[in-house]
Design a protein around this motif. Structure first.
Motif, PDB file in Angstrom:
ATOM      1  N   LEU A 397      36.607  43.785 -15.014  1.00  0.00           N
ATOM      2  CA  LEU A 397      36.963  44.614 -16.293  1.00  0.00           C
ATOM      3  C   LEU A 397      35.905  45.684 -16.195  1.00  0.00           C
ATOM      4  CD1 LEU A 397      37.334  41.618 -18.813  1.00  0.00           C
ATOM      5  CD2 LEU A 397      39.034  43.404 -18.105  1.00  0.00           C
ATOM      6  N   ASN A 398      34.705  45.559 -15.740  1.00  0.00           N
ATOM      7  CA  ASN A 398      33.696  46.735 -15.691  1.00  0.00           C
ATOM      8  C   ASN A 398      34.418  47.864 -15.056  1.00  0.00           C
ATOM      9  OD1 ASN A 398      31.778  45.252 -17.056  1.00  0.00           O
ATOM     10  ND2 ASN A 398      30.541  45.115 -15.294  1.00  0.00           N
ATOM     11  N   ILE A 399      35.166  47.675 -13.632  1.00  0.00           N
ATOM     12  CA  ILE A 399      35.466  48.445 -12.977  1.00  0.00           C
ATOM     13  C   ILE A 399      36.708  49.382 -13.976  1.00  0.00           C
ATOM     14  CG2 ILE A 399      36.872  49.190 -11.038  1.00  0.00           C
ATOM     15  CD1 ILE A 399      35.543  46.608  -9.656  1.00  0.00           C
ATOM     16  N   THR A 400      37.495  48.762 -14.296  1.00  0.00           N
ATOM     17  CA  THR A 400      38.453  49.241 -15.242  1.00  0.00           C
ATOM     18  C   THR A 400      37.833  50.058 -16.473  1.00  0.00           C
ATOM     19  OG1 THR A 400      39.957  47.250 -14.433  1.00  0.00           O
ATOM     20  CG2 THR A 400      40.693  48.603 -16.255  1.00  0.00           C
ATOM     21  N   PRO A 449      38.791  44.434  -3.061  1.00  0.00           N
ATOM     22  CA  PRO A 449      37.278  43.638  -3.135  1.00  0.00           C
ATOM     23  C   PRO A 449      36.650  44.813  -4.131  1.00  0.00           C
ATOM     24  CG  PRO A 449      38.098  44.134  -1.022  1.00  0.00           C
ATOM     25  CD  PRO A 449      38.991  44.602  -1.734  1.00  0.00           C
ATOM     26  N   ALA A 450      35.775  44.015  -5.025  1.00  0.00           N
ATOM     27  CA  ALA A 450      35.165  44.849  -6.039  1.00  0.00           C
ATOM     28  C   ALA A 450      34.382  46.107  -5.504  1.00  0.00           C
ATOM     29  CB  ALA A 450      33.867  43.989  -6.738  1.00  0.00           C
ATOM     30  N   LYS A 451      33.501  46.026  -4.356  1.00  0.00           N
ATOM     31  CA  LYS A 451      32.993  47.359  -4.026  1.00  0.00           C
ATOM     32  C   LYS A 451      33.695  48.360  -3.448  1.00  0.00           C
ATOM     33  CE  LYS A 451      29.622  49.320  -0.942  1.00  0.00           C
ATOM     34  NZ  LYS A 451      28.604  48.998   0.234  1.00  0.00           N
ATOM     35  N   ARG A 452      34.746  48.003  -2.814  1.00  0.00           N
ATOM     36  CA  ARG A 452      35.838  49.049  -2.477  1.00  0.00           C
ATOM     37  C   ARG A 452      36.671  49.669  -3.892  1.00  0.00           C
ATOM     38  NH1 ARG A 452      34.891  51.624   1.146  1.00  0.00           N
ATOM     39  NH2 ARG A 452      36.750  52.485   0.716  1.00  0.00           N
ATOM     40  N   THR A 512      27.342  54.277  -4.878  1.00  0.00           N
ATOM     41  CA  THR A 512      27.845  52.851  -4.523  1.00  0.00           C
ATOM     42  C   THR A 512      28.288  52.548  -3.294  1.00  0.00           C
ATOM     43  OG1 THR A 512      28.952  53.509  -6.511  1.00  0.00           O
ATOM     44  CG2 THR A 512      29.503  51.465  -5.715  1.00  0.00           C
ATOM     45  N   MET A 513      28.917  53.409  -2.568  1.00  0.00           N
ATOM     46  CA  MET A 513      29.308  53.637  -1.102  1.00  0.00           C
ATOM     47  C   MET A 513      28.106  52.965  -0.028  1.00  0.00           C
ATOM     48  SD  MET A 513      32.183  56.049   0.321  1.00  0.00           S
ATOM     49  CE  MET A 513      31.202  57.350   0.751  1.00  0.00           C
ATOM     50  N   ARG A 514      27.122  53.949  -0.410  1.00  0.00           N
ATOM     51  CA  ARG A 514      26.136  53.527   0.601  1.00  0.00           C
ATOM     52  C   ARG A 514      25.152  52.347   0.044  1.00  0.00           C
ATOM     53  NH1 ARG A 514      23.115  59.367   0.452  1.00  0.00           N
ATOM     54  NH2 ARG A 514      24.653  60.501   1.655  1.00  0.00           N
ATOM     55  N   HIS A 515      25.352  51.749  -1.112  1.00  0.00           N
ATOM     56  CA  HIS A 515      24.630  50.671  -1.476  1.00  0.00           C
ATOM     57  C   HIS A 515      24.821  49.387  -0.527  1.00  0.00           C
ATOM     58  CE1 HIS A 515      22.836  47.654  -3.973  1.00  0.00           C
ATOM     59  NE2 HIS A 515      23.923  47.244  -4.248  1.00  0.00           N
ATOM     60  N   LYS A 516      23.527  48.904  -0.313  1.00  0.00           N
ATOM     61  CA  LYS A 516      23.607  47.732   0.780  1.00  0.00           C
ATOM     62  C   LYS A 516      23.069  46.494  -0.270  1.00  0.00           C
ATOM     63  CE  LYS A 516      24.220  49.519   5.325  1.00  0.00           C
ATOM     64  NZ  LYS A 516      24.138  51.022   4.985  1.00  0.00           N
ATOM     65  N   PRO A 517      23.826  45.649  -0.385  1.00  0.00           N
ATOM     66  CA  PRO A 517      23.032  44.723  -1.212  1.00  0.00           C
ATOM     67  C   PRO A 517      22.143  43.833  -0.330  1.00  0.00           C
ATOM     68  CG  PRO A 517      25.469  43.878  -0.577  1.00  0.00           C
ATOM     69  CD  PRO A 517      25.121  45.288  -0.052  1.00  0.00           C
ATOM     70  N   LYS A 518      21.004  43.478  -1.043  1.00  0.00           N
ATOM     71  CA  LYS A 518      19.792  43.090  -0.371  1.00  0.00           C
ATOM     72  C   LYS A 518      20.197  41.325   0.008  1.00  0.00           C
ATOM     73  CE  LYS A 518      16.168  45.881  -2.236  1.00  0.00           C
ATOM     74  NZ  LYS A 518      16.078  46.196  -3.308  1.00  0.00           N
ATOM     75  N   PRO A 519      19.546  40.924   1.048  1.00  0.00           N
ATOM     76  CA  PRO A 519      19.801  39.530   1.221  1.00  0.00           C
ATOM     77  C   PRO A 519      19.206  38.869  -0.067  1.00  0.00           C
ATOM     78  CG  PRO A 519      18.281  40.295   2.625  1.00  0.00           C
ATOM     79  CD  PRO A 519      18.774  41.711   1.904  1.00  0.00           C
ATOM     80  N   ALA A 520      19.829  37.874  -0.368  1.00  0.00           N
ATOM     81  CA  ALA A 520      19.351  37.074  -1.479  1.00  0.00           C
ATOM     82  C   ALA A 520      17.957  36.466  -1.263  1.00  0.00           C
ATOM     83  CB  ALA A 520      20.218  35.701  -1.790  1.00  0.00           C
ATOM     84  N   ARG A 521      17.134  36.935  -2.302  1.00  0.00           N
ATOM     85  CA  ARG A 521      15.836  36.678  -2.381  1.00  0.00           C
ATOM     86  C   ARG A 521      15.647  35.048  -2.672  1.00  0.00           C
ATOM     87  NH1 ARG A 521      13.429  41.405  -5.652  1.00  0.00           N
ATOM     88  NH2 ARG A 521      15.158  40.921  -6.708  1.00  0.00           N
TER      89      ARG A 521
END
Lengths: 541, 95
Positions: A397-400, A449-452, A512-521
């Motif tokens: 819903l955020n994306i839309t 997929p959400a990021k795409r 957004t494209m360059r964003h790399k999610p950090k591994p879960a801390r």
């Protein structure tokens, strides 16, 4: 901070407020985002309307009010001779058409009105493409669409109440509001989102509070009629109370005796002498052609902040001035000022741009708040690859709501240029296409997929925005370079703004494209010093 | 013209207020300033903001002036904050 490890203690006010802020914000957030963004464009609604009627030449000088009014009245005498009431607004510095509406005899309620747009130069009905122009965004921001107007207004009011709650609880939650005043930590994931959200909120705080509260005031008679109902018992008293707030009157009974209408041009000129050359905004004529005819002039809203009506009433047969009202009761004036503040009609060009920019910041405040909800929760998901349903729902819903709305609003402008000029139900068609585009973006957000989906929708919006001036150059004879060369700042300003917005969307897409999610801390490290107010939220939310 | 003056006063006011804050002093000067200059900066900041308010009300009247002033406040604060961010980014890159 060690909330996580210590035993649960009594929840403080800040934590309660934080929960309130998060959930009030989320529930109303999607609609609020749309209300904010469409409402923001409404500050340039006349300019958008001009852009959407490219057949009408740029207005370099406001036409003479008296002559224009007379021409329009001459047309109305042909068009609606038996109507008990005509009303029309005169063109001004920002508006190059005459919008008129009139009552159809013997039909009550909303259906009993007809409206049309007239060309001030000829006084004839306008020969331009049929469009709602910028008025669509303006109406959408408190009525929505496809649902009854009253429901829409109640929904908008509910969202505005949530907004008021979210603003106040947000200020209480963010106790470091002054220490963090200028702080933005770049590239720190959730911390950066939070800083951006705070900055956007705090800088515009006076404006956001004003716009939310005054927005509620604009519709207060709908939301809270009881005070008025209790205070004013008889219909006559109610009429008198309404008369303090609106220039619109129920026309008196016609006598049945016909009499020619006095010269409207002379009446308007008398109004100009009283209020100044740009002073007359609206002309209302009751019982035209009858011996009981009355002409009411309403002062232009651009002349002062309050919208409580200042009026001059003339005898419609002799043309003699009957009464002048240049003040309203204190309560009506207070409402008028708040209403006027919300609309910003009085604002000069610079103040109007400030309204626009701060309001855009308000839109971004709601948007960053929505994104923050997912950013904050993603790291804590048991399996970030397969989030639970609620998370996925909010994400899509955020994306839309954010990416999709930018696309839909731009597509609305494209439809204005691409639909055949003489298509049937053209104005409604533009709006349908707006919603089709928005629906398509929802479908896209669900399927990808959400990021795409974020990246693709942001790029799509950027491309559409950037190509709008190209489309305009191909479909009209008023390309951007010509507008700039000729000093037509309505067209040039709008298209340059679209280009700037395109750049902003492209930048967001690249980030957004360059964003790399950090591994879960590890959970223990999540609560960091300096983020205690929000670390508490993480633990509880 | 009046808008340029009001905007510059608000931006100047916020710049002084930012410089009076410990965090930004450390970022910009590498150390915390003494109490006296900090106090002076804070006072100058508030004075500039008040001067902007006076200029707005003086030139545009109370209601319009207040609206315009709140817009300029937002814009001024945003410009100061963004320049601080930009400076920090540029400094980080040069290092």
């Amino acid at each position: 901070m060690t909330q996580k490890t210590t035993a649960p203690k009594a929840r403080g006010i800040r934590q309660t407020m934080s929960d309130l802020h998060i959930w009030a914000g989320l529930l109303a957030g999607w609609l609020l985002y749309a209300m904010f963004l469409t409402g923001t464009t409404a500050y340039f609604r006349d300019e958008i309307s001009q852009w959407m009627r490219p057949e009408l030449p740029a207005q370099h000088q406001v036409p003479d009010a008296g002559a224009t009014a007379q021409r329009v009245v001459d047309t109305l005498q042909q068009e609606a001779p038996s109507s008990p009431q005509w009303s029309f607004t005169l063109p001004d510095a920002r508006n190059n058409v005459v919008s008129a509406f009139w009552r159809i005899p013997n039909i009550q309620g909303r259906r009993g009105f007809q409206s049309a747009i007239f060309d001030p130069a000829s006084g004839e009905k306008l020969h331009a493409r049929d469009t709602n122009g910028g008025d669509f965004f303006y109406r959408f921001h408190f009525n929505f669409y496809y649902i009854p107007v009253l429901w829409g207004r109640w929904l908008a009011g509910l969202c505005a109440m949530f907004m008021l709650v979210a603003i106040i609880s947000g200020v209480i939650t963010h106790k470091k509001i002054f220490i963090d005043f200028f702080t933005f930590r770049w590239g720190k994931g959730q911390r950066s989102w939070l800083d951006a959200h705070n900055m956007l909120s705090v800088f515009g705080l006076p404006f956001h509070l004003m716009i939310t509260y005054s927005g509620l005031v604009t519709l207060m008679l709908l939301y809270m009629p009881w005070g008025g109902d209790a205070a004013f018992k008889t219909p006559a008293q109610r009429q008198a109370a309404l008369a303090q707030m609106s220039a619109f009157r129920q026309p008196a009974r016609p006598t049945g005796e016909s009499a020619p209408l006095a010269s409207i041009a002379d009446i308007v000129r008398e109004g100009q002498q009283h209020w100044g050359p740009d002073g007359v905004g609206q002309v209302i004529i009751a019982n035209p052609g009858d011996a009981a005819a009355r002409v009411t002039l309403v002062q232009n809203r651009a002349e002062r902040v309050s919208i409580s009506p200042h009026t001059m009433v003339f005898d419609g047969v002799t043309g003699k001035l009957d009464s002048v009202r240049d003040s309203a009761s204190a309560a009506a004036e207070t409402r008028g000022v708040l209403y006027g503040l919300h609309l910003g009609n009085f604002a000069d060009v610079v103040t109007r741009w400030l309204y626009f920019l701060v309001s855009l910041a308000g839109t971004a405040m709601v948007g960053t708040g929505l994104v923050l909800w997912t950013v904050k929760r993603r790291a804590k998901l048991p399996d970030p690859q397969r989030p639970h349903f609620g998370f996925r729902l909010v994400e899509r819903l955020n994306i839309t709501a954010i990416g999709g709305l930018s696309i839909a609003m731009t597509v609305f402008l494209w439809a204005n240029r691409l639909l055949p000029v003489d298509a049937a139900h053209r104005a409604a068609g533009e709006i349908d296409i707006f919603f089709i585009a928005w629906g398509a973006s929802l479908l896209h957000a669900v399927l990808r997929p959400a990021k795409r989906a974020w990246v693709e929708q942001l790029w799509c919006a950027a491309a559409l925005l950037a190509l709008t001036p190209v489309l305009n150059a191909l479909t009209t004879s008023r390309p951007l370079w010509k507008s700039i060369a000729q000093g037509d700042w309505v067209f040039a300003g709008l298209e340059l703004t679209l280009l700037a917005l395109a750049a902003a969307h492209a930048w967001l897409a690249i980030r957004t494209m360059r964003h790399k999610p950090k591994p879960a801390r590890k959970p223990a490290r999540r609560a960091q010093p300096g983020a205690e107010g929000h670390a508490q939220e993480q633990v509880t939310a | 013209m009046k808008h340029i003056v009001i905007f510059c006063l608000s931006a100047l006011g916020f710049l002084c207020l930012a410089l009076a804050m410990q965090r930004h002093q450390e970022d910009l000067f590498g150390k915390e300033l003494a109490r006296k200059p900090t106090l002076l900066l804070r006072m100058a900041g508030w004075a500039a903001l008040l001067a902007a308010l006076a200029a707005a009300v003086e030139t545009m009247g109370l209601s319009l002036g207040l609206v315009s002033y709140s817009g300029h406040l937002s814009a001024g604060a945003a410009v100061v904050a963004l320049s601080l961010v930009a400076r920090e980014r540029l400094a980080g890159r040069a290092r």
